[in-house]
Design a protein around this motif. Sequence first.
Motif, PDB file in Angstrom:
ATOM      1  N   LEU A 135      38.785  44.926  33.932  1.00  0.00           N
ATOM      2  CA  LEU A 135      38.443  46.320  33.686  1.00  0.00           C
ATOM      3  C   LEU A 135      39.284  46.856  32.536  1.00  0.00           C
ATOM      4  CD1 LEU A 135      38.336  47.614  37.382  1.00  0.00           C
ATOM      5  CD2 LEU A 135      36.518  46.515  36.048  1.00  0.00           C
ATOM      6  N   ILE A 136      38.625  47.483  31.556  1.00  0.00           N
ATOM      7  CA  ILE A 136      39.315  48.109  30.428  1.00  0.00           C
ATOM      8  C   ILE A 136      38.968  49.592  30.436  1.00  0.00           C
ATOM      9  CG2 ILE A 136      39.652  48.173  27.936  1.00  0.00           C
ATOM     10  CD1 ILE A 136      38.831  45.286  27.773  1.00  0.00           C
ATOM     11  N   GLY A 137      39.979  50.440  30.535  1.00  0.00           N
ATOM     12  CA  GLY A 137      39.757  51.881  30.540  1.00  0.00           C
ATOM     13  C   GLY A 137      40.449  52.530  29.357  1.00  0.00           C
ATOM     14  N   ASN A 138      39.684  53.268  28.555  1.00  0.00           N
ATOM     15  CA  ASN A 138      40.244  53.972  27.408  1.00  0.00           C
ATOM     16  C   ASN A 138      40.286  55.463  27.700  1.00  0.00           C
ATOM     17  OD1 ASN A 138      41.103  54.273  24.597  1.00  0.00           O
ATOM     18  ND2 ASN A 138      39.116  55.243  24.299  1.00  0.00           N
ATOM     19  N   SER A 139      41.450  56.072  27.532  1.00  0.00           N
ATOM     20  CA  SER A 139      41.612  57.517  27.697  1.00  0.00           C
ATOM     21  C   SER A 139      41.117  57.946  29.075  1.00  0.00           C
ATOM     22  CB  SER A 139      40.874  58.241  26.566  1.00  0.00           C
ATOM     23  OG  SER A 139      41.203  59.600  26.519  1.00  0.00           O
ATOM     24  N   LEU A 140      40.109  58.809  29.166  1.00  0.00           N
ATOM     25  CA  LEU A 140      39.590  59.215  30.473  1.00  0.00           C
ATOM     26  C   LEU A 140      39.112  58.014  31.284  1.00  0.00           C
ATOM     27  CD1 LEU A 140      38.686  61.730  32.286  1.00  0.00           C
ATOM     28  CD2 LEU A 140      36.407  61.244  31.372  1.00  0.00           C
ATOM     29  N   GLY A 141      38.574  57.011  30.592  1.00  0.00           N
ATOM     30  CA  GLY A 141      38.111  55.807  31.272  1.00  0.00           C
ATOM     31  C   GLY A 141      39.212  55.065  32.007  1.00  0.00           C
ATOM     32  N   SER A 142      40.479  55.346  31.643  1.00  0.00           N
ATOM     33  CA  SER A 142      41.588  54.716  32.370  1.00  0.00           C
ATOM     34  C   SER A 142      41.594  55.152  33.826  1.00  0.00           C
ATOM     35  CB  SER A 142      42.925  55.075  31.705  1.00  0.00           C
ATOM     36  OG  SER A 142      43.232  56.455  31.859  1.00  0.00           O
ATOM     37  N   GLY A 143      41.150  56.378  34.087  1.00  0.00           N
ATOM     38  CA  GLY A 143      41.098  56.858  35.460  1.00  0.00           C
ATOM     39  C   GLY A 143      40.082  56.096  36.286  1.00  0.00           C
ATOM     40  N   VAL A 144      38.918  55.816  35.687  1.00  0.00           N
ATOM     41  CA  VAL A 144      37.884  55.052  36.389  1.00  0.00           C
ATOM     42  C   VAL A 144      38.351  53.615  36.609  1.00  0.00           C
ATOM     43  CG1 VAL A 144      35.477  54.314  36.330  1.00  0.00           C
ATOM     44  CG2 VAL A 144      36.110  56.513  35.323  1.00  0.00           C
ATOM     45  N   ALA A 145      38.903  53.000  35.557  1.00  0.00           N
ATOM     46  CA  ALA A 145      39.328  51.606  35.660  1.00  0.00           C
ATOM     47  C   ALA A 145      40.445  51.431  36.688  1.00  0.00           C
ATOM     48  CB  ALA A 145      39.782  51.117  34.290  1.00  0.00           C
ATOM     49  N   THR A 146      41.409  52.349  36.707  1.00  0.00           N
ATOM     50  CA  THR A 146      42.530  52.219  37.647  1.00  0.00           C
ATOM     51  C   THR A 146      42.069  52.364  39.092  1.00  0.00           C
ATOM     52  OG1 THR A 146      44.073  53.065  35.984  1.00  0.00           O
ATOM     53  CG2 THR A 146      44.803  53.126  38.274  1.00  0.00           C
ATOM     54  N   GLU A 147      41.213  53.333  39.346  1.00  0.00           N
ATOM     55  CA  GLU A 147      40.702  53.518  40.700  1.00  0.00           C
ATOM     56  C   GLU A 147      39.964  52.278  41.184  1.00  0.00           C
ATOM     57  OE1 GLU A 147      39.345  54.987  44.374  1.00  0.00           O
ATOM     58  OE2 GLU A 147      40.968  55.700  43.080  1.00  0.00           O
ATOM     59  N   LEU A 148      39.121  51.699  40.337  1.00  0.00           N
ATOM     60  CA  LEU A 148      38.344  50.537  40.751  1.00  0.00           C
ATOM     61  C   LEU A 148      39.222  49.297  40.891  1.00  0.00           C
ATOM     62  CD1 LEU A 148      35.101  51.092  38.651  1.00  0.00           C
ATOM     63  CD2 LEU A 148      35.529  51.672  41.047  1.00  0.00           C
ATOM     64  N   ALA A 149      40.253  49.165  40.046  1.00  0.00           N
ATOM     65  CA  ALA A 149      41.176  48.035  40.185  1.00  0.00           C
ATOM     66  C   ALA A 149      42.003  48.163  41.459  1.00  0.00           C
ATOM     67  CB  ALA A 149      42.085  47.951  38.962  1.00  0.00           C
ATOM     68  N   LYS A 150      42.223  49.376  41.916  1.00  0.00           N
ATOM     69  CA  LYS A 150      42.909  49.603  43.194  1.00  0.00           C
ATOM     70  C   LYS A 150      42.013  49.177  44.364  1.00  0.00           C
ATOM     71  CE  LYS A 150      43.110  53.846  44.726  1.00  0.00           C
ATOM     72  NZ  LYS A 150      42.422  53.850  46.048  1.00  0.00           N
ATOM     73  N   ARG A 151      40.721  49.425  44.229  1.00  0.00           N
ATOM     74  CA  ARG A 151      39.791  49.101  45.312  1.00  0.00           C
ATOM     75  C   ARG A 151      39.434  47.624  45.367  1.00  0.00           C
ATOM     76  NH1 ARG A 151      34.887  53.505  44.710  1.00  0.00           N
ATOM     77  NH2 ARG A 151      36.115  55.437  44.677  1.00  0.00           N
ATOM     78  N   LYS A 152      39.267  47.013  44.199  1.00  0.00           N
ATOM     79  CA  LYS A 152      38.738  45.655  44.102  1.00  0.00           C
ATOM     80  C   LYS A 152      39.781  44.717  43.498  1.00  0.00           C
ATOM     81  CE  LYS A 152      34.174  46.208  45.061  1.00  0.00           C
ATOM     82  NZ  LYS A 152      33.367  45.338  45.931  1.00  0.00           N
ATOM     83  N   LYS A 153      39.833  43.501  43.993  1.00  0.00           N
ATOM     84  CA  LYS A 153      40.790  42.520  43.479  1.00  0.00           C
ATOM     85  C   LYS A 153      40.200  41.814  42.258  1.00  0.00           C
ATOM     86  CE  LYS A 153      43.264  41.807  47.799  1.00  0.00           C
ATOM     87  NZ  LYS A 153      43.785  40.854  48.802  1.00  0.00           N
ATOM     88  N   VAL A 154      40.135  42.578  41.164  1.00  0.00           N
ATOM     89  CA  VAL A 154      39.578  42.050  39.926  1.00  0.00           C
ATOM     90  C   VAL A 154      40.608  41.158  39.239  1.00  0.00           C
ATOM     91  CG1 VAL A 154      37.968  43.960  39.605  1.00  0.00           C
ATOM     92  CG2 VAL A 154      40.301  44.150  38.709  1.00  0.00           C
ATOM     93  N   GLY A 155      40.179  40.520  38.139  1.00  0.00           N
ATOM     94  CA  GLY A 155      41.056  39.591  37.456  1.00  0.00           C
ATOM     95  C   GLY A 155      42.087  40.239  36.562  1.00  0.00           C
ATOM     96  N   GLY A 156      41.873  41.465  36.147  1.00  0.00           N
ATOM     97  CA  GLY A 156      42.832  42.121  35.273  1.00  0.00           C
ATOM     98  C   GLY A 156      42.459  43.564  35.012  1.00  0.00           C
ATOM     99  N   LEU A 157      43.444  44.326  34.542  1.00  0.00           N
ATOM    100  CA  LEU A 157      43.264  45.741  34.221  1.00  0.00           C
ATOM    101  C   LEU A 157      43.967  46.020  32.898  1.00  0.00           C
ATOM    102  CD1 LEU A 157      42.508  48.725  34.929  1.00  0.00           C
ATOM    103  CD2 LEU A 157      44.714  48.863  36.131  1.00  0.00           C
TER     104      LEU A 157
END
Length: 282
Positions: A135-157
């Motif tokens: 997951l890559i989150g830029n600016s406001l998108g960092s909020g979406v990416a961080t929340e989803l990385a907290k929920r799901k055991k993805v490969g990287g953030l």
Amino acid sequence: MLALYVLVLGGLYSIQRALYYPAPGGGLALADDPEHGFEDMSLTTSDGLVLRAFYHPARPGMPTLIFFHGNGDDLNGGEVATRAFAARGYGVLLPEYRGYGGNPGTPNEQDLYRDGAAGIYWLENKGLPLNDIVLIGNSLGSGVATELAKRKKVGGLVLVSAFASLPRVIGQHYPYLPTNLLVRDRYDNVAKIGRVTAPVLIYHGTADKLIPPSNALRLERAQPAALLALERGAGHELVYSPVAAQRISAWLRDKFPAPAPPPPDSGTALDRRDGSVSNSSP
């Protein structure tokens, strides 16, 4: 004066989402470039919205990146920011938010999480393991990416030009406003990033005036396992620069080594009719 101040606060409270979700106008178009190979497609959210998205499939053995753009951007900007990754063979999924790019719905924090989650579910349904998703989150998108990385055991953030939280960064610009009380959508990255188990890259420009680099330092303190990279002299447009693609690609190569090349005889096939050799590799 007090009454005027309260009146201004009330006005700001009522229109705040129009201020920090300024969805750009104009049409969306894919770049006509077969090397990048983005496909126009759609995602369905858990509440039934069908949202436009762009997708570039990964080469075999390469991870797929889901890119969440900033509040003033759209799919076109996301394609510009990620085309270098697509050219390197990474898969790229660009989900568009509700209310952006002609999509139905109205953006807000909880529903943007739904929009981002729709992208993860779509890749999972295609058979992609979570540990092959970054997951890559830029600016406001960092909020979406961080929340989803907290929920799901993805490969990287990867967080680019990220804020510690939305109330905090707004408060840095308007210290006379009670932002903790005023701001409804919080995107509290600093409270969540410590619960992310995936490898994390925090990447920020030292000359970012919109989201000061102190936000990146605060995020690093909350997640000591993260790698912090500061780009000297770079501003808030960092994610679109060639140096950003190089820096993030280097981190990705470290976390996701390229698959071993096939044996020499497995990439070619002899055409028995004329003796010519044709390349059968992707």
